[in-house]
Design a protein around this motif. Structure first.
Motif, PDB file in Angstrom:
ATOM      1  N   LEU A   1     -28.544   9.810   2.331  1.00  0.00           N
ATOM      2  CA  LEU A   1     -28.562  10.009   1.217  1.00  0.00           C
ATOM      3  C   LEU A   1     -27.579   8.987   0.630  1.00  0.00           C
ATOM      4  O   LEU A   1     -27.380   8.544  -0.211  1.00  0.00           O
ATOM      5  CB  LEU A   1     -28.343  11.757   0.424  1.00  0.00           C
TER       6      LEU A   1
ATOM      7  N   LEU B   1     -28.235   6.074  -2.360  1.00  0.00           N
ATOM      8  CA  LEU B   1     -27.093   5.961  -3.753  1.00  0.00           C
ATOM      9  C   LEU B   1     -25.867   4.491  -3.213  1.00  0.00           C
ATOM     10  O   LEU B   1     -25.903   3.968  -4.971  1.00  0.00           O
ATOM     11  CB  LEU B   1     -25.643   7.099  -3.330  1.00  0.00           C
TER      12      LEU B   1
ATOM     13  N   THR C   1     -35.309  13.318  -0.188  1.00  0.00           N
ATOM     14  CA  THR C   1     -34.200  12.733  -0.697  1.00  0.00           C
ATOM     15  C   THR C   1     -34.150  12.283  -2.126  1.00  0.00           C
ATOM     16  O   THR C   1     -33.207  12.048  -2.068  1.00  0.00           O
ATOM     17  CB  THR C   1     -33.878  11.846   0.366  1.00  0.00           C
TER      18      THR C   1
ATOM     19  N   ALA D   1     -31.173  12.568  -4.910  1.00  0.00           N
ATOM     20  CA  ALA D   1     -31.258  11.285  -5.133  1.00  0.00           C
ATOM     21  C   ALA D   1     -30.493  10.938  -6.944  1.00  0.00           C
ATOM     22  O   ALA D   1     -29.896  10.437  -7.267  1.00  0.00           O
ATOM     23  CB  ALA D   1     -31.304  10.036  -4.214  1.00  0.00           C
TER      24      ALA D   1
ATOM     25  N   CYS E   1     -28.280  13.563  -8.255  1.00  0.00           N
ATOM     26  CA  CYS E   1     -26.702  12.644  -7.188  1.00  0.00           C
ATOM     27  C   CYS E   1     -26.556  11.331  -8.824  1.00  0.00           C
ATOM     28  O   CYS E   1     -24.888  11.874  -9.602  1.00  0.00           O
ATOM     29  CB  CYS E   1     -27.410  12.079  -6.105  1.00  0.00           C
ATOM     30  N   ARG E   2     -27.935  10.674  -9.233  1.00  0.00           N
ATOM     31  CA  ARG E   2     -27.198   9.700 -10.213  1.00  0.00           C
ATOM     32  C   ARG E   2     -27.498  10.361 -10.911  1.00  0.00           C
ATOM     33  O   ARG E   2     -26.750   9.695 -12.264  1.00  0.00           O
ATOM     34  CB  ARG E   2     -28.767   8.865  -9.965  1.00  0.00           C
TER      35      ARG E   2
END
Length: 144
Positions: free
Chosen positions: A3, A7, A71, A75, A78-79
């Motif tokens: 991950l 990122l 993943t 991701a 997270c973004r």
């Protein structure tokens, strides 16, 4: 960690005190953490800013993602959090109230200034007067 590589190219990965994983992107001044959420098959994602000097600010946004997510889905979450954090940081800070006179102090809500102090002194003087009157009357009636 895969991950972290997805990122940012430049990143630092470490464990925090609670046992979660933190990914820091110094070049973008952001961090993201993955920690147990309290439920068995979910992970808590939190994102925040890195302040000047390298200290981390408290999380600006968070979300819960199922562990079975791949993943790519992790991701994406997270973004999204990192984008929210960047948008929060871009908002201008509220302007500080300007003062016209240097001696002028900002007023606290619900406070009346010196009038409260005068009222307190007046009540205290009355209580002392009543106690003195009681002591005087007790002393004069007790001596006869």
């Amino acid at each position: 960690m895969q991950l972290a590589d997805v990122l940012w190219r430049q990143h630092t990965v470490y464990r925090d005190r609670a046992g979660g994983v933190v990914i820091r992107g110094e070049h973008v001044q952001r961090w993201i953490s993955l920690a147990p959420s309290g439920r068995r098959d979910e992970v808590l994602l939190r994102a925040g800013r890195i302040l000047d000097g390298g200290t981390t600010a408290p999380a600006r946004s968070e979300t819960v993602v199922p562990l079975c997510a791949g993943t790519g889905e992790l991701a994406a979450a997270c973004r999204r959090l990192l984008a929210e954090t960047a948008a929060d940081a871009a908002l201008p800070a509220p302007a500080a109230p300007s003062r016209t006179k240097r001696s002028e102090k900002p007023r606290r809500p619900g406070r009346k200034g010196k009038r409260m102090s005068f009222a307190s002194w007046t009540i205290l003087a009355c209580v002392v007067g009543i106690v003195a009157l009681y002591a005087y009357s007790t002393a004069t009636t007790g001596t006869r």
